[in-house]
Design an enzyme around this catalytic site. Structure first.
Site, PDB file in Angstrom:
ATOM      1  N   TYR A   1      33.423   5.291 -23.540  1.00 58.39           N
ATOM      2  CA  TYR A   1      33.452   3.909 -24.011  1.00 58.39           C
ATOM      3  C   TYR A   1      32.225   3.480 -24.810  1.00 58.39           C
ATOM      4  O   TYR A   1      32.186   2.365 -25.320  1.00 58.39           O
ATOM      5  CB  TYR A   1      33.653   2.963 -22.828  1.00 58.39           C
ATOM      6  CG  TYR A   1      34.932   3.238 -22.080  1.00 58.39           C
ATOM      7  CD1 TYR A   1      36.168   2.943 -22.648  1.00 58.39           C
ATOM      8  CD2 TYR A   1      34.921   3.815 -20.814  1.00 58.39           C
ATOM      9  CE1 TYR A   1      37.347   3.205 -21.977  1.00 58.39           C
ATOM     10  CE2 TYR A   1      36.098   4.079 -20.130  1.00 58.39           C
ATOM     11  CZ  TYR A   1      37.302   3.774 -20.713  1.00 58.39           C
ATOM     12  OH  TYR A   1      38.470   4.028 -20.047  1.00 58.39           O
TER      13      TYR A   1
ATOM     14  N   HIS B   1      42.505  -0.486 -27.901  1.00 58.01           N
ATOM     15  CA  HIS B   1      41.840   0.348 -26.900  1.00 58.01           C
ATOM     16  C   HIS B   1      40.668   1.054 -27.553  1.00 58.01           C
ATOM     17  O   HIS B   1      40.764   1.502 -28.697  1.00 58.01           O
ATOM     18  CB  HIS B   1      42.808   1.385 -26.321  1.00 58.01           C
ATOM     19  CG  HIS B   1      44.004   0.764 -25.690  1.00 58.01           C
ATOM     20  ND1 HIS B   1      43.964   0.181 -24.445  1.00 58.01           N
ATOM     21  CD2 HIS B   1      45.262   0.588 -26.155  1.00 58.01           C
ATOM     22  CE1 HIS B   1      45.154  -0.315 -24.167  1.00 58.01           C
ATOM     23  NE2 HIS B   1      45.960  -0.082 -25.193  1.00 58.01           N
TER      24      HIS B   1
END
Length: 147
Positions: free
Chosen positions: A23, A100
């Site tokens: 991430y 996402h």
């Protein structure tokens, strides 16, 4: 002025510390500040909302019907589980882009199913935190053509 709502789901408040190899190192606050700046430069009002609770996300979508023209949503784990968020988005009739940070289709099997994708105007997945700015560009373009 166009109003766009950015919704971030569970655990996205941990960005910057949670699995940075997937991430990245930027916090959610960093992402929101950067995206708000880009939106403002385009005369767009961006409202940012994050919750770890499904019902709060549903409530926020329902409350936004009269004031928001488009939604950007990173539903996190709720992407793969939440019929109630799906139904709230459908019921709101507000166009939305699913986004996402990681490519959910190249990860674990359970992450490959999204309850949102078939109702979204588009999906941005796998471009790291750039997924947010790409999703913003997408919704602005869509809403500009729609009007």
């Amino acid at each position: 002025m166009m109003n766009i709502l950015l919704i971030n789901g569970p655990n996205l408040n941990l960005l910057g510390t949670r699995e940075p190899e997937i991430y990245g190192n930027k916090t959610l606050s960093d992402i929101e500040k950067d995206l708000t700046k880009v939106a403002k430069e385009k005369s767009i009002n961006l409202e940012c909302f994050q919750s770890n609770h499904e019902g709060e996300i549903v409530d926020k979508i329902q409350e936004s019907v009269k004031s928001i023209q488009g939604i950007l949503i990173n539903a996190g784990a709720f992407t793969h589980t939440s019929i109630s968020i799906r139904d709230a988005l459908i019921g709101s009739k507000i166009p939305f882009v699913e986004l996402h940070i990681s490519n959910i289709f190249s990860r674990e099997d359970f992450r490959k199913e999204s309850f949102l994708t078939d109702k979204a105007i588009g999906i941005i997945s796998g471009f790291g935190i750039s997924s947010y700015s790409l999703a913003l560009e997408g919704i602005i373009g869509y809403l500009s053509i729609k009007d």
